[in-house]
Design an enzyme around this catalytic site. Structure first.
Site, PDB file in Angstrom:
ATOM      1  N   ASN A   1       0.858  -1.181   0.000  1.00  0.00           N
ATOM      2  CA  ASN A   1       0.000   0.000   0.000  1.00  0.00           C
ATOM      3  C   ASN A   1       0.899   1.237   0.000  1.00  0.00           C
ATOM      4  O   ASN A   1       1.469   1.585   1.027  1.00  0.00           O
ATOM      5  CB  ASN A   1      -0.902  -0.031   1.249  1.00  0.00           C
ATOM      6  CG  ASN A   1      -1.755   1.215   1.377  1.00  0.00           C
ATOM      7  OD1 ASN A   1      -1.849   2.016   0.446  1.00  0.00           O
ATOM      8  ND2 ASN A   1      -2.381   1.394   2.532  1.00  0.00           N
ATOM      9  N   TRP A   2       0.995   1.865  -1.161  1.00  0.00           N
ATOM     10  CA  TRP A   2       1.896   3.021  -1.289  1.00  0.00           C
ATOM     11  C   TRP A   2       1.243   4.333  -0.841  1.00  0.00           C
ATOM     12  O   TRP A   2       1.868   5.399  -0.894  1.00  0.00           O
ATOM     13  CB  TRP A   2       2.407   3.133  -2.736  1.00  0.00           C
ATOM     14  CG  TRP A   2       3.361   2.044  -3.092  1.00  0.00           C
ATOM     15  CD1 TRP A   2       3.916   1.136  -2.222  1.00  0.00           C
ATOM     16  CD2 TRP A   2       3.883   1.731  -4.383  1.00  0.00           C
ATOM     17  NE1 TRP A   2       4.756   0.285  -2.909  1.00  0.00           N
ATOM     18  CE2 TRP A   2       4.755   0.627  -4.240  1.00  0.00           C
ATOM     19  CE3 TRP A   2       3.702   2.279  -5.663  1.00  0.00           C
ATOM     20  CZ2 TRP A   2       5.433   0.062  -5.318  1.00  0.00           C
ATOM     21  CZ3 TRP A   2       4.383   1.718  -6.738  1.00  0.00           C
ATOM     22  CH2 TRP A   2       5.238   0.624  -6.559  1.00  0.00           C
TER      23      TRP A   2
ATOM     24  N   GLU B   1      -5.710  -4.812  10.949  1.00  0.00           N
ATOM     25  CA  GLU B   1      -4.764  -3.712  11.112  1.00  0.00           C
ATOM     26  C   GLU B   1      -5.026  -2.949  12.409  1.00  0.00           C
ATOM     27  O   GLU B   1      -5.846  -2.012  12.431  1.00  0.00           O
ATOM     28  CB  GLU B   1      -4.883  -2.745   9.923  1.00  0.00           C
ATOM     29  CG  GLU B   1      -4.518  -3.379   8.596  1.00  0.00           C
ATOM     30  CD  GLU B   1      -3.755  -2.398   7.723  1.00  0.00           C
ATOM     31  OE1 GLU B   1      -2.704  -2.772   7.193  1.00  0.00           O
ATOM     32  OE2 GLU B   1      -4.209  -1.245   7.584  1.00  0.00           O
TER      33      GLU B   1
ATOM     34  N   GLY C   1       1.946   2.561  10.673  1.00  0.00           N
ATOM     35  CA  GLY C   1       2.881   3.659  10.427  1.00  0.00           C
ATOM     36  C   GLY C   1       3.669   4.108  11.640  1.00  0.00           C
ATOM     37  O   GLY C   1       4.275   5.177  11.627  1.00  0.00           O
TER      38      GLY C   1
HETATM   39  P1  PGA Z   1       2.582   0.473   7.736  1.00  0.00           P
HETATM   40  O1  PGA Z   1       1.154   0.691   7.071  1.00  0.00           O
HETATM   41  O2  PGA Z   1       3.110  -0.840   7.219  1.00  0.00           O
HETATM   42  O3  PGA Z   1       3.406   1.647   7.296  1.00  0.00           O
HETATM   43  O4  PGA Z   1       2.380   0.435   9.206  1.00  0.00           O
HETATM   44  C1  PGA Z   1       0.260  -0.367   6.979  1.00  0.00           C
HETATM   45  C2  PGA Z   1      -1.035   0.116   6.380  1.00  0.00           C
HETATM   46  O5  PGA Z   1      -1.388   1.278   6.540  1.00  0.00           O
HETATM   47  O6  PGA Z   1      -1.742  -0.664   5.735  1.00  0.00           O
END
Ligand code: PGA
Length: 219
Positions: free
Chosen positions: A6-7, A148, A154
């Site tokens: 997921n960019w 998630e 993030g």
């Molecule tokens: P991340 O993002 O790997 O940077 O934690 C995951 C996501 O938002 O799907």
């Protein structure tokens, strides 16, 4: 196994095309020609066509990061799942926590989007933060769930495998299809999530680095 990159809105169009080119090369070197995993690249809407052209000849698949809740209509600024399928998308991420938080997407909106995405021939990758959110989409058709946990997205602080395994067990009571883990996945922590039963990952930050992403895929 399914690995989704997921960019988000981190790259420009030229940068996206250049990154996916690098990834094709790195992947081929790492896996040879008989790669056994499903790798889905989700660039921004604007970069979909350019990235799609590069991966056409590879085994990687194209995915969008969101779609509209209708096939067509007076929805200024939205992208129809039908159009996404038309330009080569096979997958679409729906209900990412950034959509839920910043754009007010509810479970009802997510379910609506899942229905039209399936009707357009796309496979939705539905993000949930807790197992109860699975109920709204579990029986709508062939989908993938991505667990998630908010605090892990993030932040560089992935959830613990034991806590994630508990949520996975809850999800599995309601949903029989594939479940991915997402949230600060790296080449180092991926194996732990696979060991407790996740069948792949939704990867944000680490998917912007071809070497790290391949380390995740080959974990
Ligand atoms: P991340 O993002 O790997 O940077 O934690 C995951 C996501 O938002 O799907």
């Amino acid at each position: 196994m399914i690995f989704v990159a997921n960019w988000k809105m981190q790259l420009g169009v030229a940068e996206s095309v250049s990154l996916v080119r690098k990834m094709t090369v790195t992947l081929r070197q790492a896996q040879g020609d008989n790669d056994k995993h499903e790798i889905v690249i989700c660039p921004s809407f604007v970069a979909l066509e350019g990235v799609g052209r590069v991966i056409k000849a590879s085994t990687m698949r194209l995915g969008a990061q969101d779609c509209a809740w209708a096939e067509k209509g007076a929805l200024t600024g939205e992208a129809s799942p039908r159009e996404l399928a038309e330009i080569g998308c096979r997958y679409v991420i729906i209900g990412h926590s950034e959509r839920r938080q910043n754009f007010g997407e509810t479970d009802a909106v997510v379910a609506k989007k899942v229905r039209v995405a399936i009707a357009a021939g796309l496979t939705p990758i539905v993000c949930v933060e807790k197992s109860s959110q699975v109920v709204a989409v579990a029986r709508l058709g062939r989908i993938i769930i991505a667990y998630e946990p908010i605090g892990a997205i993030g932040t560089g602080r992935a959830a613990s495998t034991s806590q994630s395994a508990k949520v996975l067990a809850e999800i599995k009571k309601k949903f029989k299809g594939p479940v991915l883990y997402g949230g600060s996945v790296t080449g180092t922590n991926m194996r732990g999530f696979l060991n407790v039963g996740f069948v792949g990952a939704l990867v944000g930050g680490a998917s912007l680095d071809p070497e790290e992403f391949i380390r995740i895929v080959t974990a």
